[in-house]
Write a protein that holds these residues in place. Structure first.
Motif, short mmCIF file in Angstrom:
data_model
loop_
_atom_site.label_atom_id
_atom_site.label_comp_id
_atom_site.label_asym_id
_atom_site.label_seq_id
_atom_site.Cartn_x
_atom_site.Cartn_y
_atom_site.Cartn_z
N MET A 1 10.02 45.22 -15.09
CA MET A 1 9.43 45.28 -13.76
C MET A 1 9.53 46.70 -13.20
O MET A 1 10.61 47.29 -13.19
CB MET A 1 10.15 44.31 -12.82
CG MET A 1 9.69 44.35 -11.38
SD MET A 1 8.04 43.66 -11.15
CE MET A 1 8.38 41.92 -11.44
N ILE A 2 8.40 47.23 -12.76
CA ILE A 2 8.35 48.57 -12.16
C ILE A 2 8.34 48.40 -10.65
O ILE A 2 7.43 47.77 -10.09
CB ILE A 2 7.08 49.33 -12.61
CG1 ILE A 2 7.00 49.40 -14.14
CG2 ILE A 2 7.05 50.72 -11.99
CD1 ILE A 2 5.66 49.89 -14.65
N ARG A 3 9.35 48.94 -10.01
CA ARG A 3 9.43 48.80 -8.56
C ARG A 3 8.70 49.99 -7.91
O ARG A 3 9.13 51.13 -8.04
CB ARG A 3 10.88 48.73 -8.10
CG ARG A 3 11.56 47.44 -8.53
CD ARG A 3 13.02 47.40 -8.10
NE ARG A 3 13.63 46.12 -8.41
CZ ARG A 3 14.13 45.81 -9.61
NH1 ARG A 3 14.09 46.71 -10.58
NH2 ARG A 3 14.66 44.62 -9.83
N VAL A 4 7.62 49.67 -7.20
CA VAL A 4 6.79 50.68 -6.54
C VAL A 4 6.96 50.53 -5.03
O VAL A 4 6.68 49.47 -4.46
CB VAL A 4 5.31 50.53 -6.93
CG1 VAL A 4 4.46 51.58 -6.20
CG2 VAL A 4 5.13 50.63 -8.44
N LEU A 5 7.42 51.59 -4.41
CA LEU A 5 7.58 51.60 -2.96
C LEU A 5 6.33 52.18 -2.31
O LEU A 5 5.93 53.30 -2.61
CB LEU A 5 8.79 52.46 -2.57
CG LEU A 5 9.02 52.64 -1.07
CD1 LEU A 5 9.39 51.32 -0.41
CD2 LEU A 5 10.08 53.71 -0.81
N PHE A 6 5.73 51.40 -1.43
CA PHE A 6 4.58 51.89 -0.66
C PHE A 6 5.11 52.51 0.62
O PHE A 6 5.45 51.82 1.58
CB PHE A 6 3.60 50.76 -0.35
CG PHE A 6 2.34 51.23 0.33
CD1 PHE A 6 1.28 51.73 -0.40
CD2 PHE A 6 2.22 51.20 1.73
CE1 PHE A 6 0.12 52.18 0.22
CE2 PHE A 6 1.07 51.65 2.35
CZ PHE A 6 0.02 52.13 1.61
N ALA A 7 5.19 53.84 0.63
CA ALA A 7 5.70 54.57 1.79
C ALA A 7 4.59 55.46 2.34
O ALA A 7 4.75 56.67 2.48
CB ALA A 7 6.92 55.41 1.40
#
Length: 309
Positions: A1-7
């Motif tokens: 699982m690739i954790r992508v933060l939408f900032a």
């Protein structure tokens, strides 16, 4: 699982979440895209500079920060940002800028403003020259400037381009360096500015630069507001040395209601709409860079911290 933060801001979340998730799925990426993740677990940050996140030190495992804008002047100098930083280059953004630049170059070339507002019932057959006889200069020959220059050549305009580093683009007279800038300005009946904003380009268009332009030149700036010394532009407009300025970006945005640009007859203000990053076309670019970052492959459109873009 690739954790992508939408900032990239709460206001953009609804527009971006679906295109990003679709692009990740189409790229075969198993991504957990969210606005909140434990900082130490974040793999990728999708980012816009005008958001609360300014301290990147907690994101110890992040492999890249992917800016959703072409401009990175708002983040490139952040000393806490040690992760690779990519700027946005996507087909929709480029197409939008080409359409804006070509539209306004043709507007000024053909004298459309006068045809719309200045006839007053008087028959004035003022025939414009052909495009081949109207010299255009573009400052900045990156992805956007190069595409605009090529499109204008296809319309018949002789185009000179200037950039800090020498470029070679078919059909374009490409110049660089201080002497090259002076030469580029001297032939610019229509001047388009698409430079990035860096310490070297801030205030590059002031009284000295305007003095090199032919009398009656037109300025189009869809680049950055900080490229122009506003008081010098106003002075050049007052004397008529610059006939008109079409401005899309400003030092303060939104442009204050009492700013003299609003009321000056020689200025057209457009509200930073020359080109916008469109989620549908930008999401696949982000997905590809996520794939590359996680596979330890070179990231596309990597920012050179020393150059500032």
């Amino acid at each position: 699982m690739i954790r992508v933060l939408f900032a990239a801001g709460d206001s953009r979340w609804d527009d971006w979440k679906s295109p990003l998730r679709t692009a990740f799925a189409e790229a075969g990426l198993d991504c957990d895209l969210a606005q909140h993740h434990e900082p130490s677990q974040v793999d990728i940050i999708v980012y816009a500079p005008n958001v609360p996140l300014q301290d990147f030190r907690p994101y110890t495992n992040a492999r890249a920060v992917l800016n959703i804008w072409a401009g990175v002047e708002g983040i490139v100098g952040n000393e806490t940002l040690t992760q690779p930083l990519a700027r946005m280059v996507d087909p929709g953004l480029t197409e939008g800028m080409v359409e804006y630049v070509c539209g306004h170059v043709l507007r000024h070339h053909l004298g459309i403003d006068t045809q719309i507002t200045g006839q007053d019932g008087v028959w004035k057959p003022q025939v414009p020259p052909l495009a081949r006889d109207r010299a255009v200069t573009i400052l900045g020959l990156g992805e956007l400037g190069g595409a605009c220059a090529t499109a204008l050549v296809q319309l018949g305009f002789p185009v000179t381009g200037w950039s800090r580093s020498q470029k070679d683009i078919a059909g374009i007279r490409c110049l660089s360096g201080d002497d090259g800038l002076t030469k580029a300005l001297k032939t610019a009946q229509i001047l388009v500015c698409l430079l990035p904003l860096t310490p070297d380009t801030t205030d590059i268009l002031g009284s000295a630069a305007f003095g090199h332009l032919p009398a009656g030149a037109v300025l189009i700036n869809p680049g950055r507001g900080g490229l122009i010394v506003e008081r010098d532009l106003m002075a050049a407009l007052e004397t008529g040395h610059i006939a008109h300025a079409t401005l899309d970006t400003f030092r303060t945005e939104p442009l204050p209601q009492d700013h003299p640009f609003w009321s000056h007859p020689g200025v057209t203000v457009t509200p930073h709409i020359a080109s916008e990053t469109r989620p549908a076309t930008a999401a696949p670019v982000i997905a590809e860079n996520v794939r590359r970052a996680m596979a330890d492959e070179p990231i596309l459109h990597l920012v050179d911290r020393e150059k500032g873009y």
